[in-house]
Design a protein around this motif. Structure first.
Motif, short mmCIF file in Angstrom:
data_model
loop_
_atom_site.label_atom_id
_atom_site.label_comp_id
_atom_site.label_asym_id
_atom_site.label_seq_id
_atom_site.Cartn_x
_atom_site.Cartn_y
_atom_site.Cartn_z
N VAL A 289 1.54 29.31 -89.02
CA VAL A 289 1.16 30.42 -88.15
C VAL A 289 -0.33 30.75 -88.33
O VAL A 289 -1.07 30.94 -87.34
CB VAL A 289 2.03 31.66 -88.42
N GLU B 194 -3.20 30.44 -85.41
CA GLU B 194 -4.01 31.57 -84.94
C GLU B 194 -5.51 31.22 -84.97
O GLU B 194 -6.25 31.57 -84.04
CB GLU B 194 -3.72 32.80 -85.78
N TYR C 226 -6.21 28.90 -82.15
CA TYR C 226 -6.17 29.63 -80.88
C TYR C 226 -7.48 30.36 -80.64
O TYR C 226 -8.00 30.40 -79.51
CB TYR C 226 -5.00 30.61 -80.88
N GLU D 4 -1.78 30.24 -76.33
CA GLU D 4 -1.07 31.36 -76.94
C GLU D 4 0.42 31.03 -77.08
O GLU D 4 1.08 31.48 -78.03
CB GLU D 4 -1.27 32.61 -76.10
N ALA D 5 0.97 30.27 -76.14
CA ALA D 5 2.38 29.90 -76.19
C ALA D 5 2.70 29.11 -77.45
O ALA D 5 3.77 29.28 -78.06
CB ALA D 5 2.75 29.10 -74.95
N THR D 6 1.79 28.22 -77.86
CA THR D 6 2.00 27.44 -79.08
C THR D 6 2.05 28.34 -80.30
O THR D 6 2.87 28.15 -81.21
CB THR D 6 0.88 26.39 -79.23
N VAL D 7 1.16 29.32 -80.34
CA VAL D 7 1.15 30.27 -81.46
C VAL D 7 2.46 31.04 -81.52
O VAL D 7 3.04 31.24 -82.60
CB VAL D 7 -0.04 31.26 -81.32
N LYS D 8 2.97 31.46 -80.37
CA LYS D 8 4.24 32.20 -80.33
C LYS D 8 5.41 31.33 -80.79
O LYS D 8 6.37 31.84 -81.38
CB LYS D 8 4.47 32.73 -78.92
N ASN D 9 5.33 30.06 -80.51
CA ASN D 9 6.40 29.16 -80.97
C ASN D 9 6.45 29.12 -82.50
O ASN D 9 7.53 29.14 -83.10
CB ASN D 9 6.16 27.75 -80.42
N TYR D 10 5.30 29.04 -83.15
CA TYR D 10 5.26 29.04 -84.62
C TYR D 10 5.76 30.37 -85.17
O TYR D 10 6.51 30.41 -86.16
CB TYR D 10 3.83 28.78 -85.10
N LYS D 11 5.38 31.47 -84.52
CA LYS D 11 5.83 32.79 -84.98
C LYS D 11 7.35 32.95 -84.79
O LYS D 11 8.02 33.59 -85.61
CB LYS D 11 5.09 33.89 -84.22
N SER D 12 7.86 32.38 -83.72
CA SER D 12 9.30 32.46 -83.48
C SER D 12 10.08 31.72 -84.56
O SER D 12 11.12 32.21 -85.03
CB SER D 12 9.61 31.87 -82.10
#
Length: 322
Positions: free
Chosen positions: A163, A167, A170, A177-185
């Motif tokens: 993550v 970031e 990014y 941003e979608a890739t970052v959200k995937n890692y956070k998910s």
């Protein structure tokens, strides 16, 4: 002369009448004879038909009488004859259910990997057996959740580094941003799994505390002595031979998996040691090193699963033989 002729004619007429009467009588006699023969034949035919009908009726009555002596077999009778009694049915269902649950429980534990293992299924049989609800069941549950938490914590450390790196990339505009959200998910799911494992460990510890049970000296990695299938079949002929064979087989399967995992872990430990040297030398990133650690932690957790499966099989076998 005329008188003689007249007399002659009269005599001829009389003779003709006599002859005609005789022919008439003969014809009448013949007609009567033919009629009598026809009547005789008709009576005879009717007699035979009547006799045949009588015989057939008698035979029918006899068969009907004999059928009446045989009890009628209905579908319900056959169903009741073939269907087991309630006691037999209940006993068979319980036996099949227990055997099926035992086989599916252990085999599932051997096939699943990592955090995907359903720990509750692994202990389902033990939970139903009052003879071994003496703390071992609860202790092994708690033990496995504790081992799972060690693995998940390592995995979360690795996900957190992913993550952080995402970031930064990014901010540099290298990823979306979608890739970052995937890692956070992915990290959020791992955090939830860790919380669940902690809660389950605390739940099973309640029983141990309330009953003041201490299993600190219980060695899960201790390999018990289990004889061959033939040994148990010979010495316990009164027991279900398929259950005996199932538990011995499950124990041996877990033992084989343990031996394979120990070799794998030895190799992964070497990888981690080499990665640490490269990390200190600045030749690999911390993320790459953490990945090696996660692979090792996962294999170690899978090894603990096999140890627990081995003990569950042993406990089931010992309980059956008591």
């Amino acid at each position: 002369m005329k008188m003689k002729l007249h007399k002659y004619i009269v005599m001829v007429s009389i003779c003709a009448l006599i002859v005609a009467g005789s022919f008439s009588s003969v014809a009448s006699s013949l007609d009567h004879t033919e009629t009598s023969e026809e009547i005789t034949e008709q009576v005879t035919s009717e007699g035979v038909s009547t006799e045949q009908a009588t015989v057939e009726q008698t035979a029918t009555e006899q068969v009907t009488s004999e059928q009446g002596m045989v009890p009628e077999i209905t579908t319900e009778d056959v169903t009741e004859e073939l269907a087991p009694t309630n006691e037999e049915n209940d006993s068979t269902t319980e036996t099949n259910t227990e055997q099926g649950e035992t086989s599916e429980t252990i085999e599932q534990s051997l096939l699943d990997e990592g955090s995907n293992v359903d720990i509750n299924e692994l202990f389902e049989v033990l939970a139903k057996d009052s003879d071994i609800q003496n703390g071992q069941y609860y202790y092994l549950q708690k033990y496995l959740y504790d081992c799972k938490m060690v693995y998940i914590k390592k995995y979360i450390e690795y996900l957190q580094l992913q993550v952080d790196a995402a970031e930064k990339m990014y901010e540099l505009g290298e990823i979306t941003e979608a890739t970052v959200k995937n890692y956070k998910s992915a990290k959020a799911l791992a955090d939830a799994e860790l919380t669940i494992s902690e809660n389950e460990s605390s739940y099973y510890n309640v029983y141990l505390q309330k009953n003041e049970l201490d299993y600190s000296d219980y060695d899960v990695k201790d390999k018990k002595s289990v004889e061959s299938i033939d040994y148990y079949l010979e010495n316990y002929p009164e027991l279900d031979y398929m259950s005996l064979a199932r538990y011995v087989t499950d124990y041996n399967n877990a033992l084989a998996q343990i031996q394979a995992k120990e070799v794998e872990i030895d190799s992964l430990q070497t990888d981690v040691a080499m990665a640490k040297v490269l990390l200190d030398a600045g030749e690999i990133s911390k993320l790459e090193y953490k990945e090696k650690e996660v692979n090792l932690a996962k294999a170690q957790f899978e090894l603990e699963q096999q140890y627990v499966a081995m003990h569950v099989s042993y406990l089931q076998l010992m309980t059956l033989c008591e």
